[in-house]
Design a protein around this motif. Structure first.
Motif, mmCIF file in Angstrom:
data_model
loop_
_atom_site.group_PDB
_atom_site.id
_atom_site.type_symbol
_atom_site.label_atom_id
_atom_site.label_comp_id
_atom_site.label_asym_id
_atom_site.label_seq_id
_atom_site.Cartn_x
_atom_site.Cartn_y
_atom_site.Cartn_z
ATOM 1 N N LEU A 15 0.822 -1.215 0.000
ATOM 2 C CA LEU A 15 0.000 0.000 0.000
ATOM 3 C C LEU A 15 0.858 1.269 0.000
ATOM 4 O O LEU A 15 0.696 2.143 -0.864
ATOM 5 C CB LEU A 15 -0.927 0.015 1.232
ATOM 6 C CG LEU A 15 -1.624 1.345 1.503
ATOM 7 C CD1 LEU A 15 -2.738 1.596 0.506
ATOM 8 C CD2 LEU A 15 -2.155 1.418 2.922
ATOM 9 N N ILE A 16 1.792 1.356 0.959
ATOM 10 C CA ILE A 16 2.561 2.600 1.093
ATOM 11 C C ILE A 16 3.664 2.680 0.031
ATOM 12 O O ILE A 16 3.821 3.716 -0.627
ATOM 13 C CB ILE A 16 3.143 2.736 2.527
ATOM 14 C CG1 ILE A 16 2.018 2.694 3.570
ATOM 15 C CG2 ILE A 16 3.952 4.031 2.658
ATOM 16 C CD1 ILE A 16 0.993 3.802 3.481
ATOM 17 N N GLY A 17 4.393 1.579 -0.175
ATOM 18 C CA GLY A 17 5.455 1.589 -1.194
ATOM 19 C C GLY A 17 4.908 1.927 -2.569
ATOM 20 O O GLY A 17 5.508 2.715 -3.317
ATOM 21 N N CYS A 36 11.341 -3.001 -5.373
ATOM 22 C CA CYS A 36 11.802 -4.312 -4.910
ATOM 23 C C CYS A 36 10.787 -4.891 -3.929
ATOM 24 O O CYS A 36 10.249 -4.165 -3.091
ATOM 25 C CB CYS A 36 13.169 -4.138 -4.240
ATOM 26 S SG CYS A 36 13.794 -5.605 -3.416
ATOM 27 N N ASP A 37 10.517 -6.186 -4.042
ATOM 28 C CA ASP A 37 9.669 -6.855 -3.050
ATOM 29 C C ASP A 37 10.128 -8.303 -2.978
ATOM 30 O O ASP A 37 10.584 -8.871 -3.967
ATOM 31 C CB ASP A 37 8.192 -6.779 -3.461
ATOM 32 C CG ASP A 37 7.266 -6.986 -2.273
ATOM 33 O OD1 ASP A 37 6.675 -5.995 -1.790
ATOM 34 O OD2 ASP A 37 7.142 -8.140 -1.797
ATOM 35 N N LYS A 38 9.999 -8.883 -1.795
ATOM 36 C CA LYS A 38 10.436 -10.282 -1.647
ATOM 37 C C LYS A 38 9.435 -11.246 -2.276
ATOM 38 O O LYS A 38 9.752 -12.409 -2.519
ATOM 39 C CB LYS A 38 10.638 -10.625 -0.168
ATOM 40 C CG LYS A 38 9.353 -10.599 0.631
ATOM 41 C CD LYS A 38 9.534 -11.172 2.017
ATOM 42 C CE LYS A 38 8.149 -11.231 2.683
ATOM 43 N NZ LYS A 38 8.122 -11.810 3.975
ATOM 44 N N ALA A 72 9.700 0.401 2.696
ATOM 45 C CA ALA A 72 8.249 0.420 2.924
ATOM 46 C C ALA A 72 7.773 -0.994 3.255
ATOM 47 O O ALA A 72 6.885 -1.540 2.608
ATOM 48 C CB ALA A 72 7.531 0.985 1.690
ATOM 49 N N VAL A 73 8.417 -1.561 4.266
ATOM 50 C CA VAL A 73 8.114 -2.934 4.702
ATOM 51 C C VAL A 73 7.655 -2.877 6.159
ATOM 52 O O VAL A 73 7.854 -1.864 6.834
ATOM 53 C CB VAL A 73 9.383 -3.821 4.586
ATOM 54 C CG1 VAL A 73 9.828 -3.939 3.139
ATOM 55 C CG2 VAL A 73 10.509 -3.279 5.458
ATOM 56 N N PRO A 74 7.074 -3.956 6.688
ATOM 57 C CA PRO A 74 6.702 -3.960 8.107
ATOM 58 C C PRO A 74 7.921 -3.659 8.985
ATOM 59 O O PRO A 74 9.049 -4.067 8.638
ATOM 60 C CB PRO A 74 6.195 -5.390 8.324
ATOM 61 C CG PRO A 74 5.727 -5.839 6.971
ATOM 62 C CD PRO A 74 6.669 -5.193 5.993
ATOM 63 N N GLY A 99 7.957 3.520 8.157
ATOM 64 C CA GLY A 99 7.395 2.704 9.239
ATOM 65 C C GLY A 99 6.605 3.500 10.266
ATOM 66 O O GLY A 99 6.894 4.665 10.540
ATOM 67 N N SER A 100 5.635 2.830 10.881
ATOM 68 C CA SER A 100 4.739 3.480 11.838
ATOM 69 C C SER A 100 5.372 3.674 13.213
ATOM 70 O O SER A 100 4.788 4.308 14.082
ATOM 71 C CB SER A 100 3.470 2.636 11.995
ATOM 72 O OG SER A 100 2.881 2.407 10.747
ATOM 73 N N VAL A 101 6.556 3.087 13.423
ATOM 74 C CA VAL A 101 7.291 3.243 14.684
ATOM 75 C C VAL A 101 8.668 3.775 14.319
ATOM 76 O O VAL A 101 9.224 3.387 13.285
ATOM 77 C CB VAL A 101 7.428 1.874 15.400
ATOM 78 C CG1 VAL A 101 8.151 2.045 16.727
ATOM 79 C CG2 VAL A 101 6.064 1.231 15.615
HETATM 80 N N1 LIG Z 1 -0.955 0.792 6.059
HETATM 81 C C1 LIG Z 1 -0.927 2.003 6.555
HETATM 82 O O1 LIG Z 1 -1.952 2.641 6.769
HETATM 83 C C2 LIG Z 1 0.406 2.638 6.848
HETATM 84 C C3 LIG Z 1 0.500 4.031 6.978
HETATM 85 C C4 LIG Z 1 1.740 4.610 7.220
HETATM 86 C C5 LIG Z 1 2.875 3.825 7.363
HETATM 87 N N2 LIG Z 1 2.750 2.466 7.252
HETATM 88 C C6 LIG Z 1 3.978 1.659 7.373
HETATM 89 O O2 LIG Z 1 4.381 1.339 6.052
HETATM 90 C C7 LIG Z 1 5.048 0.076 6.017
HETATM 91 C C8 LIG Z 1 4.421 -0.786 4.932
HETATM 92 O O3 LIG Z 1 3.052 -0.958 5.194
HETATM 93 P P1 LIG Z 1 2.000 -1.303 4.040
HETATM 94 O O4 LIG Z 1 0.670 -0.919 4.575
HETATM 95 O O5 LIG Z 1 2.465 -0.749 2.749
HETATM 96 O O6 LIG Z 1 2.116 -2.893 4.016
HETATM 97 P P2 LIG Z 1 1.791 -3.914 2.821
HETATM 98 O O7 LIG Z 1 1.546 -5.217 3.480
HETATM 99 O O8 LIG Z 1 0.759 -3.379 1.904
HETATM 100 O O9 LIG Z 1 3.183 -3.982 2.027
HETATM 101 C C9 LIG Z 1 4.374 -4.445 2.596
HETATM 102 C C10 LIG Z 1 5.191 -5.086 1.485
HETATM 103 O O10 LIG Z 1 6.501 -5.352 1.998
HETATM 104 C C11 LIG Z 1 6.945 -6.573 1.430
HETATM 105 N N3 LIG Z 1 8.020 -7.103 2.250
HETATM 106 C C12 LIG Z 1 7.948 -7.599 3.507
HETATM 107 N N4 LIG Z 1 9.161 -7.993 3.932
HETATM 108 C C13 LIG Z 1 10.025 -7.751 2.908
HETATM 109 C C14 LIG Z 1 11.403 -7.962 2.724
HETATM 110 N N5 LIG Z 1 12.162 -8.511 3.681
HETATM 111 N N6 LIG Z 1 11.980 -7.592 1.548
HETATM 112 C C15 LIG Z 1 11.215 -7.040 0.569
HETATM 113 N N7 LIG Z 1 9.888 -6.837 0.678
HETATM 114 C C16 LIG Z 1 9.306 -7.187 1.836
HETATM 115 C C17 LIG Z 1 5.710 -7.451 1.400
HETATM 116 O O11 LIG Z 1 5.826 -8.525 0.491
HETATM 117 C C18 LIG Z 1 4.626 -6.435 0.999
HETATM 118 O O12 LIG Z 1 4.430 -6.416 -0.385
HETATM 119 C C19 LIG Z 1 4.950 -0.490 7.425
HETATM 120 O O13 LIG Z 1 6.153 -0.277 8.107
HETATM 121 C C20 LIG Z 1 3.844 0.315 8.079
HETATM 122 O O14 LIG Z 1 4.018 0.425 9.469
HETATM 123 C C21 LIG Z 1 1.561 1.857 6.971
#
Ligand SMILES: NC(=O)c1ccc[n+]([C@@H]2O[C@H](COP(=O)([O-])OP(=O)(O)OC[C@H]3O[C@@H](n4cnc5c(N)ncnc54)[C@H](O)[C@@H]3O)[C@@H](O)[C@H]2O)c1
Ligand SMILES: O=C(O)C(=O)C[C@]1(C(=O)O)C=C[C@@H](O)C=C1
Length: 305
Positions: A15-17, A36-38, A72-74, A99-101
């Motif tokens: 979502l964020i990436g 890039c994504d795993k 933009a990963v967890p 990241g959110s933290v």
């Molecule tokens: N969702 C929200 O509302 C929001 C808002 C602001 C910030 N965030 C932060 O943004 C970050 C991403 O959240 P998101 O909502 O985009 O999550 P998401 O699940 O939509 O996307 C995360 C992506 O990261 C990939 N990934 C995980 N581990 C990986 C690795 N080791 N190497 C490469 N790719 C990897 C996953 O395959 C996935 O496609 C988090 O840290 C979250 O705290 C989220």
């Protein structure tokens, strides 16, 4: 608008990436955008959406030659990525995240950062309950805060460049200490999510109410909680494990206030209830007046692009 970076790499095409990728494309901030994504299925989805110039599953290849790397990963995945990509980082590159933290992310990445690489953690305070590349949209960050938590000795030029990029996305920038960020977000974002997860869990566990009744009669308040409780399990597990102290502190206060409310109901103290509900209504009005709310609050933000 002019190209600001030679090459940008985004790690994590969710979502964020993917929203960052779309925002970068929209303002033409780079000559080359690498995604890039795993997960190969996620990368294929991103490719079908034409979110970048290069799609790369290999982390080291993805960051090689990049001037800006955006994680933009967890938050629980940051340390391993930091360690793996570090030897391939270009001298002078900026490494940031969404990241959110913030304190734990800095701690996780800092030990691996080579001399001459600028680590500037960040957090766009904008999102939805959805995940994956198709859920992203370029306007997600417009009129939203992006909090940057640079270390005290941060390179000024690098900070200026990163600030300018988020401003191009339409964000308002706030510079904050990481620990303060984590305390503020614990009460404004993390605890509300925990409450939503908990209330939806409690409702689904009720023995005398069937789960089909919970779905059938879910209206207003409960429905809003289910939107938040649909948020990504991996992301939120990592948020709570990485902002443990601040969340527990805020949860302690929350529990005390809940006990006071419980007492007010038991003793039929209508004045106490009325006073609190009047105060909280005021807060909602202030949020609306400050432009921090939009109609999306109920069912996620509409895609504007
Ligand atoms: N969702 C929200 O509302 C929001 C808002 C602001 C910030 N965030 C932060 O943004 C970050 C991403 O959240 P998101 O909502 O985009 O999550 P998401 O699940 O939509 O996307 C995360 C992506 O990261 C990939 N990934 C995980 N581990 C990986 C690795 N080791 N190497 C490469 N790719 C990897 C996953 O395959 C996935 O496609 C988090 O840290 C979250 O705290 C989220
Ligand atoms: O609107 C939502 O769905 C969100 O949960 C977005 C939200 C928030 O709590 O405000 C969630 C986590 C982020 O770190 C930033 C934004």
């Amino acid at each position: 608008m002019s190209v600001q970076f030679g090459q940008i790499t985004i790690i994590g095409a969710g979502l964020i990436g993917s929203s960052v990728a779309r925002a970068i494309q929209r303002c033409a901030a780079t000559a080359t955008l690498v995604l890039c994504d795993k997960d190969k299925d996620v990368l294929a989805e991103a490719k079908a959406l034409r979110l970048a110039d290069i799609y790369q599953i290999d982390l080291v290849k993805a960051v090689t030659n990049s001037d800006l790397v955006i994680l933009a990963v967890p938050v629980g995945a940051m340390a391993a990525i930091g360690e793996m990509m570090a030897p391939a980082l270009k001298t002078g590159a900026i490494v940031t995240d969404v990241g959110s933290v913030k304190a734990s992310v800095f701690k996780a990445l800092k030990p691996f950062m080579p001399e001459g690489v600028h680590l500037i953690p960040g957090h766009p305070v904008a999102g939805t309950e959805q995940s994956g590349p198709s859920a992203g949209f370029a306007s997600l960050f417009e009129d939203r805060w992006c909090i940057l938590t640079p270390p005290e000795d941060c390179d000024k030029v690098a900070l200026k460049a990163l600030t300018a990029l988020w401003e191009k996305f339409g964000s308002k920038i706030e510079i904050m200490e990481a620990e303060h960020h984590d305390l503020v977000l614990a009460i404004t974002s993390h605890v509300p999510h925990l409450i939503a997860y908990n209330i939806v869990g409690t409702a689904s566990d009720l023995e005398e109410v069937t789960s089909s009744e919970v779905i059938k009669y879910s209206a207003g308040g409960f429905r809003d909680f289910t939107r938040i409780a649909a948020s990504d399990p991996t992301m939120w597990r990592d948020v709570f494990l990485n902002n443990k102290d601040a969340v527990l502190e805020m949860l302690g206060r929350f529990s005390e206030d809940l006990t006071a409310l419980q007492r007010a109901i038991r003793w039929e103290d209508g004045d106490a209830l009325y006073k609190l509900f009047t105060r909280t209504r005021e807060i909602r009005r202030k949020i609306i007046d400050a432009g921090q709310d939009d109609a999306k609050a109920d069912f996620g933000r509409p895609h504007k692009d």
